[in-house]
Enzyme design. Structure first.
Site, mmCIF file in Angstrom:
data_model
loop_
_atom_site.group_PDB
_atom_site.id
_atom_site.type_symbol
_atom_site.label_atom_id
_atom_site.label_comp_id
_atom_site.label_asym_id
_atom_site.label_seq_id
_atom_site.Cartn_x
_atom_site.Cartn_y
_atom_site.Cartn_z
ATOM 1 N N SER A 28 0.844 -1.192 0.000
ATOM 2 C CA SER A 28 0.000 0.000 0.000
ATOM 3 C C SER A 28 0.878 1.240 0.000
ATOM 4 O O SER A 28 2.001 1.209 0.526
ATOM 5 C CB SER A 28 -0.900 0.028 1.244
ATOM 6 O OG SER A 28 -1.532 1.290 1.408
ATOM 7 N N TYR A 78 -0.696 -0.670 10.335
ATOM 8 C CA TYR A 78 -0.929 -0.986 8.923
ATOM 9 C C TYR A 78 0.205 -0.452 8.053
ATOM 10 O O TYR A 78 0.750 -1.165 7.211
ATOM 11 C CB TYR A 78 -2.262 -0.388 8.484
ATOM 12 C CG TYR A 78 -2.654 -0.720 7.061
ATOM 13 C CD1 TYR A 78 -3.149 -1.985 6.743
ATOM 14 C CD2 TYR A 78 -2.551 0.227 6.048
ATOM 15 C CE1 TYR A 78 -3.523 -2.291 5.448
ATOM 16 C CE2 TYR A 78 -2.918 -0.081 4.744
ATOM 17 C CZ TYR A 78 -3.405 -1.329 4.445
ATOM 18 O OH TYR A 78 -3.772 -1.635 3.152
#
Length: 247
Positions: A135, A148
């Site tokens: 990501s 994350y």
């Protein structure tokens, strides 16, 4: 007649992984799909095209057994897309050690478990393509994404470190860095998501990227440019911007 190519997609129960598995099946691939929930896989399965294999990627022994089962029943895996992942917002206030550990266990060690099971065969036959779902959140420390973002940064560094060695064995590895995509994962966010794209648009970008000899597949371009530029700023300026994101 030559056998159709075989892909294995983890994290296929929902979101990008599910949509990508469907697209691969529609474009001539046989697809083994894995997720933790049987019902999600049953609703995705298509006889002769998409084959379900229930799996928790954090279970290393189960991952090895699943790869062995897929290979025995379906043949060599040509493409693996490691998309299993979770997102839990974590802030300094109410910091949750267990949520942090869960995120790293699924996003990082789950991917590592899959690589451990799939790489030896690809290296041995000097053929195969590995795609790791990371990501743009791995480029910069963003408020709420401490776990994350750390997990996705780890995946970026890991894939980049493995690429030169895998290239020597004629095995490709790609890193996929999406921006905001409309999925059940991002619907947890309670803030505006710039340059949000649909799952179909994300799959379009991934499919194009898998066909090209590029290491990084990153999209949408607006988010890619914004995050790459933000990462280049000195910490003083970068933190001035990210402080404004704290709700």
């Amino acid at each position: 007649m030559a056998a159709r190519r075989l892909a294995w997609v983890t994290g296929a129960g929902s979101g990008i992984g599910r949509a990508l598995a469907e697209r691969l099946g529609q474009t001539g691939w046989r697809v083994a799909v894995s997720a933790r929930t049987q019902a999600d896989l049953d609703s995705l399965a298509v006889p002769g095209v998409i084959y379900p294999f229930v799996l928790d990627v954090t279970d290393n022994a189960a991952v090895a057994a699943t790869v062995a089962q897929i290979t025995k029943e379906m043949g060599d895996i040509d493409l693996v897309v490691l998309g299993a992942g979770i997102y839990e917002p974590i802030m300094a206030q109410g910091f949750d050690r267990d949520a942090f550990a869960r995120t790293l266990d699924v996003n990082v060690m789950g991917t590592v478990n899959c690589l451990n099971a799939i790489m030896p065969a690809m290296i041995g036959r000097r053929d195969g393509h590995i795609a790791v779902m990371a990501s743009v959140a791995g480029f910069v420390g963003l408020p709420g994404a401490s776990a994350y973002g750390a997990s996705k940064a780890a995946l970026n560094v890991m894939a980049e470190a493995l690429e030169p060695d895998l290239e020597r064995h004629n095995v490709r590895i790609s890193i996929i860095n999406p921006g905001f995509v409309d999925t059940p994962l991002t619907r947890k966010n309670d803030f505006p998501m710039p340059f949000l794209i649909t799952t179909d648009a994300a799959v379009d970008a991934i499919m194009r990227g898998l066909e090209r000899p590029r290491f990084e597949i990153i999209f949408p371009w607006q988010m890619a440019v914004a995050m790459k530029l933000l990462a280049l700023l000195p910490h003083r300026l970068r933190l001035t911007i990210t402080r404004r994101m704290v709700r």
